[in-house]
Scaffold this motif. Structure first.
Motif, PDB file in Angstrom:
ATOM      1  N   SER A   1       0.838  -1.211   0.000  1.00  0.00           N
ATOM      2  CA  SER A   1       0.000   0.000   0.000  1.00  0.00           C
ATOM      3  C   SER A   1       0.866   1.251   0.000  1.00  0.00           C
ATOM      4  O   SER A   1       0.528   2.255  -0.634  1.00  0.00           O
TER       5      SER A   1
ATOM      6  N   GLN B   1      -7.663   0.353  -0.057  1.00  0.00           N
ATOM      7  CA  GLN B   1      -7.795  -0.890   0.711  1.00  0.00           C
ATOM      8  C   GLN B   1      -9.059  -0.865   1.566  1.00  0.00           C
ATOM      9  O   GLN B   1      -9.774  -1.845   1.654  1.00  0.00           O
TER      10      GLN B   1
ATOM     11  N   ASP C   1      -6.150  -1.743  -4.715  1.00  0.00           N
ATOM     12  CA  ASP C   1      -5.562  -2.248  -3.471  1.00  0.00           C
ATOM     13  C   ASP C   1      -6.546  -3.234  -2.836  1.00  0.00           C
ATOM     14  O   ASP C   1      -7.511  -2.829  -2.204  1.00  0.00           O
ATOM     15  N   GLU C   2      -6.293  -4.505  -3.034  1.00  0.00           N
ATOM     16  CA  GLU C   2      -7.148  -5.579  -2.519  1.00  0.00           C
ATOM     17  C   GLU C   2      -8.611  -5.376  -2.879  1.00  0.00           C
ATOM     18  O   GLU C   2      -9.467  -5.237  -2.008  1.00  0.00           O
TER      19      GLU C   2
HETATM   20 MG   LIG Z   1      -2.053  -2.678   2.248  1.00  0.00          MG
END
Ligand SMILES: [Mg+2]
Ligand SMILES: Nc1ncnc2c1ncn2[C@@H]1O[C@H](COP(=O)(O)OP(=O)(O)OP(=O)(O)O)[C@@H](O)[C@H]1O
Lengths: 405, 251
Positions: free
Chosen positions: B43, B85, B173-174
């Motif tokens: 991240s 995220q 991000d994810e």
């Molecule tokens: Mg992360």
């Protein structure tokens, strides 16, 4: 119609109707009756309702949409008033140039203050605006006396140049404000049975401007610009990563609300051509915050309602003194009468602030969306009776939280 | 030369070296996955790309231009969109309004005083937003208060907000964390479809190996702030260093 959707046209029509019929609506009680003191349909008070309504509508564009809580908007109102009075002194007694100058000067002033204050958000922003407003108040009170006439306040005199008008009126007195010959103070009185209705030229000028101001606010609320302002309130991180710069948006909202305040200040001076520094004091800035929250932050109609409520309390409740109370309860036995007067006494007359304070607390605790939320809940109660629950996918978003940042 | 070139990036947080000498080259129109254990600095790396963090040293070039020193909104206007995220959406607004905002941002730039147009009358923007909502299967939820949705839906919405901007580089991000299996599969399908239909480059951080191996053209493995290896998915699967540092640790 007018670039509005149907429900907005209805709302605008309702506001216009209320504004134009106010001399009737606010005077429901016959002259000389016990209840006549609750009548609010006299020019002076009606003008105040409308002018503070305009102030609050503008304030709500900043606070209601972006969540930036300014504690200094009275400064713009004060600047507007001074500008208007100067216009009456130098140019003419026509209210139009005075009001235009008020808006322009307040706009420039808010551009400067907004530019600096908006470098911070949250409480720091609030404190910066408060500091600027108090600074303006103190300057108006002392250093800037040549412009503001200090403690006495700025007034018209017989020696003012008034290059497009006359320094003195026909009868040798100070001329009065007017709109192309219609004097703002002129009032037509209509007697209908025991009732007295007053139609004041100045009030109607204010009312027309209120409707225009409301329409403009409505357009802003429904515009992409308004959507961006609400986005600022909700999530500035997402806003930035969506390619939008929050600063110019908040600054534009700040200046627009400052211009509304200037308009209100200019109108105030147009109704009564004097301006004092106390119009800029922090209590005046706080009042518009209360009006907005009380009525319903971020709603269109709320701020106008809030302004009306507060001004009504200030002017009507404050006039109820012990004599009036004794009058009301005279029919009761003496002991009971005195007890009741004793109980009610702290809430009326000079104690009107206490009633207002309690009411404000009750609204914030039980109706966080203000009086508008109260209205919506009532409307829902009634609607439930006619119609089973609606289509879920069409249900409306929850009221936005009323305090942000 | 890739569309995104990261060279020699270092980032320290106090005593922690979150990124050390990271080099990364993402080729145009590919999906580049970045995997690695928790705290590897994935991240942080994305934050350095979008202007949230400024690297201590190194350079980040997007399409031949440096992004360093630019503000987040400027970087977005260059054509980089990001899914966070933890979902970042406009919680007080409706789903439709959430998608409209990036549409306007793309059309009007960082600021425009469009105070006299009416949102509902902006047909082109409305159509674009509705089309996007259709693509992510959220049309029926368009009037919902977006904060009241499930985490999976928020993610899907955020992805729609990024995709509707038609970015040249999409950073994810994810994107499937917190999603049900079915939604994860829908997301994979959606991203595959987007990739085929449009010229788009994606950099995706993901813990779910199913997602990674379904989408990625190349994979970079990051551990303790340093890229361990960069290779094709097939080669990564069998790489001993990766098994040890990442797949091994995850087991
Ligand atoms: Mg992360
Ligand atoms: N703003 C910050 N200040 C201080 N330390 C930070 C900051 N951001 C990240 N870190 C630290 O840097 C390291 C890398 O964090 P990062 O969030 O990049 O990991 P990650 O690979 O994304 O992990 P995860 O898979 O859990 O999301 C962690 O040890 C984290 O605690």
């Amino acid at each position: 119609m007018l670039g509005l959707e149907k429900k907005d046209v209805t709302l605008l029509a309702v506001v216009a109707l209320l504004a134009f019929a106010a001399p009737f609506i606010l005077n429901p009680f016959p002259e000389g009756s016990e209840m006549a003191q609750f009548n609010a349909g006299y020019p002076d008070l009606m003008q105040r309702f409308v002018i503070f309504g305009i102030f609050a509508i503008g304030y709500n564009i900043l606070f209601g949409l972006t969540g930036y809580l300014s504690f200094g908007h009275a400064a713009f109102l004060g600047v507007g008033s001074y500008s208007a009075v100067w216009m009456f002194k130098l140019l003419s007694m026509n209210v139009i140039p005075a009001i235009i100058l008020s808006i322009i000067v307040a706009g420039l002033f808010s551009l400067v203050i907004g530019f600096v204050s908006l470098r911070r958000s949250g409480i720091y922003f609030s404190i910066l605006t408060l500091a600027f407003a108090q600074m303006s108040f103190n300057l108006a009170y002392s250093v800037l006396t040549p412009i503001t006439n200090g403690e006495t306040g700025l007034q018209l005199t017989l020696n003012d140049p008034r290059i497009l008008g006359a320094s003195t009126g026909a009868d040798g007195s100070i001329p009065v404000t007017s709109l192309f010959g219609i004097e703002m103070r002129s009032t037509y009185e209509m007697h209908a049975g025991a009732w007295l209705f007053q139609f004041n030229a100045g009030y109607y000028v204010c009312a027309i401007i209120l409707v225009a101001a409301f329409y403009l606010a409505m357009r802003i609320f429904r515009s992409p610009f308004g959507l961006m302002l609400r986005a600022v309130k909700t999530n500035q991180t997402r806003l930035n990563y969506t390619g939008l710069n929050a600063r110019p948006y908040t600054l534009a909202a700040f200046v627009i609300s400052g211009m509304y305040a200037g308009l209100a200040g200019g109108l105030m001076a147009s109704m009564d051509p004097l301006a004092g520094a106390d119009r800029m004091q922090w209590t005046a800035s706080g009042e518009v915050v209360l009006m907005t929250i009380l009525g319903g932050t971020g709603t269109l109609l709320g701020p106008v309602l809030g302004a009306g409520f507060i001004k009504y309390f200030e002017n009507i409740f404050s006039k109820i003194n012990d004599n009036v109370l004794h009058g009301w309860f005279a029919a009761l036995p003496d002991g009971l009468e005195d007890t009741l007067v004793f109980i009610v006494h702290p809430f009326v007359g000079k104690g009107w602030n206490m009633t207002l304070g309690l009411m404000f607390m009750a609204v914030v605790i039980f109706l966080p969306g203000g009086l508008m939320e109260g209205g919506q809940r009532l409307a829902k109660l009634f609607r439930k009776k006619d119609k089973p629950s609606g289509d879920d996918s069409e249900h409306h978003p929850k009221q936005a939280p009323h305090v942000a940042e | 030369m890739g569309i995104l070139e990261v060279k020699g990036v270092n980032k320290r947080f106090g005593g922690l070296q979150a990124l050390s000498n990271v080099n990364l080259s993402v080729q145009e129109n590919t999906v580049h996955a970045i995997i690695g254990p928790n705290g590897a600095g994935k991240s942080t790396l994305l934050n350095c790309l979008v202007g949230k963090l400024i690297p201590d040293t190194g350079s980040v070039m997007f399409d031949g231009q440096s992004v360093l020193g630019r503000k987040p909104h400027e970087i977005n206007q260059m054509g980089i969109s990001r899914v966070f995220q933890t979902p970042e959406i406009f919680g007080d607004l409706t789903v439709l309004e959430n998608v409209l905002i990036p549409c306007f941002a793309r059309r009007d730039g960082a600021f425009r005083l469009h105070a006299f147009e009416t949102v509902s009358a902006e047909k082109e923007m409305m159509d674009k937003a509705m089309q996007m909502l259709e693509d992510v299967n959220m049309v029926s939820k368009r009037h919902m208060h977006s904060a009241s949705m499930s985490r999976g839906d928020k993610r899907r919405l955020e992805m729609a907000m990024c995709l509707v901007q038609e970015p040249r580089l999409l950073l994810l991000d994810e994107p499937t964390a917190g999603m049900a299996r079915a939604d994860t599969n829908n997301t994979i399908d959606l991203l595959k479809e987007i990739k085929e239909k449009r010229d788009i480059t994606m950099a995706i951080i993901e813990h779910d190996m199913h997602v990674v191996f379904s989408l990625a053209d190349r994979i970079t493995v990051l551990a303790q702030g340093t890229p361990l290896v960069e290779d094709t998915p097939e080669n990564i699967k069998g790489h001993p260093k990766v098994r040890e540092a990442y797949l091994g640790e995850a087991a």
